[in-house]
Design an enzyme around this catalytic site. Structure first.
Site, mmCIF file in Angstrom:
data_model
loop_
_atom_site.group_PDB
_atom_site.id
_atom_site.type_symbol
_atom_site.label_atom_id
_atom_site.label_comp_id
_atom_site.label_asym_id
_atom_site.label_seq_id
_atom_site.Cartn_x
_atom_site.Cartn_y
_atom_site.Cartn_z
ATOM 1 N N LEU A 492 0.820 -1.200 0.000
ATOM 2 C CA LEU A 492 0.000 0.000 0.000
ATOM 3 C C LEU A 492 0.856 1.254 0.000
ATOM 4 O O LEU A 492 0.546 2.236 -0.684
ATOM 5 C CB LEU A 492 -0.930 -0.002 1.223
ATOM 6 C CG LEU A 492 -1.904 1.173 1.351
ATOM 7 C CD1 LEU A 492 -2.840 1.211 0.143
ATOM 8 C CD2 LEU A 492 -2.705 1.075 2.641
ATOM 9 N N GLN A 494 3.765 1.560 -1.263
ATOM 10 C CA GLN A 494 4.410 1.703 -2.565
ATOM 11 C C GLN A 494 3.438 2.196 -3.627
ATOM 12 O O GLN A 494 3.859 2.778 -4.632
ATOM 13 C CB GLN A 494 5.013 0.361 -2.995
ATOM 14 C CG GLN A 494 6.193 -0.077 -2.146
ATOM 15 C CD GLN A 494 6.696 -1.464 -2.532
ATOM 16 O OE1 GLN A 494 5.929 -2.288 -3.043
ATOM 17 N NE2 GLN A 494 7.969 -1.715 -2.287
ATOM 18 N N GLN A 495 2.141 1.972 -3.435
ATOM 19 C CA GLN A 495 1.157 2.435 -4.402
ATOM 20 C C GLN A 495 0.872 3.927 -4.268
ATOM 21 O O GLN A 495 0.383 4.556 -5.201
ATOM 22 C CB GLN A 495 -0.156 1.653 -4.220
ATOM 23 C CG GLN A 495 -0.039 0.173 -4.530
ATOM 24 C CD GLN A 495 -1.342 -0.565 -4.316
ATOM 25 O OE1 GLN A 495 -2.403 0.047 -4.268
ATOM 26 N NE2 GLN A 495 -1.273 -1.881 -4.179
ATOM 27 N N CYS A 496 1.177 4.504 -3.107
ATOM 28 C CA CYS A 496 0.910 5.923 -2.895
ATOM 29 C C CYS A 496 1.992 6.764 -3.559
ATOM 30 O O CYS A 496 3.170 6.384 -3.589
ATOM 31 C CB CYS A 496 0.861 6.242 -1.405
ATOM 32 S SG CYS A 496 -0.488 5.422 -0.532
ATOM 33 N N THR A 497 1.584 7.913 -4.107
ATOM 34 C CA THR A 497 2.528 8.847 -4.699
ATOM 35 C C THR A 497 3.180 9.657 -3.582
ATOM 36 O O THR A 497 2.506 10.393 -2.854
ATOM 37 C CB THR A 497 1.810 9.790 -5.681
ATOM 38 O OG1 THR A 497 1.154 9.005 -6.673
ATOM 39 C CG2 THR A 497 2.800 10.720 -6.335
#
Length: 635
Positions: A492, A494-497
């Site tokens: 999760l 790593q998916q966030c900018t």
């Protein structure tokens, strides 16, 4: 205009408009007039209310004789002027609440409120107030004067009084008394100066008085009756002049005027060629209402763009308001509002005149396959996105992932739309404009219709012309792989900018500035890319400076550079092969591109390119040349 001249014009207009009493007063003579009565008295008599005649009458008594004309400078004032000015005298003037009994006052207030609130009588400014012996009051029209006589009725002539002075009636009284004198030949008249407070009758402010009328000699002649006070020729008729104050009182209109002030000053002082009409009429589509979308929307409004559409399917999270300027904590409650709708609401609160629209939908992406049950829904989203791109003039790609930019990039290349991409890293950013599409025709099969029923894109004056150079590339032209699911197999976090807070505002500002530069360039999206500090750029010919293709910046080194990248013949989004295939096959092409990640690579030749690269071998030559000790490669 000097003050003396203004006062002279005002006085001659007020007193000497009668054609039988015309007189010419020079500036020197009028100065004598001021010396005789004083400027304070003149202002009270002329500008506060025309009923304050006493200071002027004192001077007229000195200057005029009742038997023969008097000389004022070189001008003779006839006796008739004196009689015209003082044709009535007001006596026994007091507040209406003191003149009426308590029961009569209550009844008069109710009757006046009913008269004002009725659509039939609200615009009738002159009326009769009839009070019966039982203290019951009624309001009637002037034509009912004869019917109101007798039966012990007390009758007052009422009128709407615009004056606020507690001891003086307003200027309509003079006109009203002149009408009463000429119509009914009355010598004594009781009148009501009706005044309101907050839209209701206020007898404490209203006045009741008695006017003693003296009929001047010559009023029997229609040519000698004085003109009414307060009326001027308007469209050839004696009627009131109406001024619309909505623009000076409406908060929305005030906001529009204030918002455009900076742009008008910019055009006046520095940029005469700034086209504010083009900016306000351009329709902008923002794909993504996150950190970039919020900032770009604000920048576009500051530039005068008034038509903005935001597309997003996400909801406002607790972490968003700190970085995304259009949201507050209230938007995060109860699961969070949809970003697109919350952003539109915020934009309208900032500037009520903006024509903002929110669209809640997901963008179909390659590498995110859909089941057969979801195909219709996905194709409907594709059709809807196609229509949105088709109906807007400029598209901003502001989404988080690469694959979400693919379909919009393809649609923009197909329709030759102004396309701006902004992408963020941790401390770096990219802002670029896409080049025009590879094909001159903009005709595309509708995704929901039979072949032959097409949608045509409006290029809005950007002529399709060969600029003599290579076509500029899009966001995907430098890629050697097709876009695929970039969030798969990631945690999760790593998916966030994750970016430095200052990166998004910088990139958003550059995106908006690049868009304005394109709008003001003579050939728009067909302009060649320019590089800063280059000897070949024509920035001196453009008031807004150079028009770059790509702007790459880094906060780590606080640096920024402009680059140019030409279109690739193997681009998965804008090459002629992909656009042609999309026009021919429509929804079948989109289904295959979304459900099969390698389809785009096979179609554009990237698969063959990667195979040839894999078969490319490097052989090391182990022999040593005695004349050269350096190793070298043999291909």
């Amino acid at each position: 205009m000097p003050l003396v001249r203004i006062l002279r014009y005002r006085t001659t207009w007020l007193f000497f408009r009668n054609p039988c009493l015309v007189m010419k007063v020079s500036s020197r003579q009028f100065r004598k007039f001021l010396a005789a009565i004083g400027t304070d008295a003149l202002f009270l008599g002329l500008f506060t209310t025309p009923i304050l005649w006493r200071p002027i009458m004192l001077w007229i008594r000195k200057a005029c004789s009742r038997r023969k004309p008097r000389r004022f400078g070189k001008t003779f004032i006839p006796e008739r002027l004196w009689r015209t000015v003082q044709f009535y005298r007001v006596v026994d003037l007091k507040p209406a609440s003191q003149w009426f009994t308590s029961q009569e006052a209550d009844s008069v207030s109710v009757a006046c409120n009913e008269w004002r609130n009725s659509s039939l009588t609200a615009d009738v400014p002159f009326f009769l107030v009839c009070i019966a012996s039982n203290s019951h009051a009624t309001i009637r029209h002037l034509k009912d004067w004869e019917a109101c006589q007798g039966d012990g009725l007390k009758v007052l002539f009422g009128f709407y009084d615009p004056c606020h002075l507690p001891n003086n009636p307003g200027w309509p009284l003079r006109n009203f008394l002149a009408l009463i004198c000429s119509r009914w030949n009355l010598k004594t008249v009781h009148f009501l100066c009706y005044r309101e407070n907050r839209g209701f009758a206020d007898l404490g402010l209203s006045l009741v008085g008695e006017a003693v009328i003296t009929i001047p000699q010559g009023w029997g002649d229609v040519h000698c009756v004085p003109n009414p006070v307060g009326w001027e020729l308007n469209k050839g008729r004696h009627m009131s002049r109406v001024i619309n104050l909505a623009k000076s009182m409406d908060p929305a209109m005030l906001a529009i005027s204030a918002a455009d002030l900076n742009l008008k000053l910019m055009r006046w002082r520095a940029l005469p060629s700034l086209n504010l009409d083009k900016l306000s009429s351009t329709k902008c589509l923002l794909l993504g209402a996150g950190t970039l979308g919020c900032q770009v929307a604000r920048m576009l409004m500051a530039w005068g763009v008034r038509k903005i559409t935001l597309l997003d399917n996400g909801r406002v999270a607790m972490s968003n308001p700190l970085r995304q300027s259009l949201y507050t904590l209230d938007n995060c409650l109860n699961g969070g509002d949809f970003k697109a709708m919350a952003a539109v609401k915020s934009l309208k609160q900032i500037f009520p005149a903006v024509e903002a629209e929110g669209v809640v939908m997901a963008i179909p992406m390659p590498g995110h396959p859909v089941s057969s049950q979801e195909e219709e829904s996905m194709l409907e989203d594709c059709r809807r996105l196609h229509e949105l791109v088709d109906s807007h003039d400029a598209v901003f790609l502001l989404t988080d992932t690469r694959e979400s930019r693919w379909l919009p990039a393809l649609l923009c290349a197909n329709a030759n739309k102004i396309t701006i991409t902004a992408a963020l890293g941790f401390d770096s950013f990219l802002v670029m404009r896409h080049g025009p599409g590879p094909l001159n025709s903009t005709k595309t099969d509708d995704l929901n219709a039979e072949p032959g029923n097409a949608l045509s894109a409006d290029i809005d004056g950007l002529a399709l012309a060969d600029n003599g150079g290579k076509r500029l590339g899009c966001y995907f032209c430098n890629d050697v792989v097709a876009p695929t699911d970039s969030t798969a197999n990631r945690t999760l976090d790593q998916q966030c900018t994750v970016t430095r807070p200052g990166v998004a505002p910088i990139a958003s500002s550059l995106a908006a500035e690049l868009f304005v530069d394109i709008l003001h360039h003579p050939i728009g999206i067909f302009a060649e890319g320019e590089i800063a500090n280059s000897t070949n750029c024509d920035s001196s010919d453009q008031p807004l400076g150079i028009l770059p293709h790509q702007i790459r910046g880094s906060l780590h080194q606080f640096s920024q550079m402009t680059l140019v990248g030409h279109a690739s013949n193997s681009c998965t989004a804008c090459c002629s092969t992909v656009v042609t295939e999309y026009r021919k096959r429509g929804k079948e092409f989109l289904l295959q591109a979304i459900n099969h990640p390698t389809y785009l690579e096979d179609l554009t030749g990237l698969t063959e390119l990667m195979k040839s690269a894999s078969s490319f071998n490097l052989d090391w030559d182990n022999e040593i040349d005695p004349d050269d000790d350096d190793d070298y490669l043999e291909l």
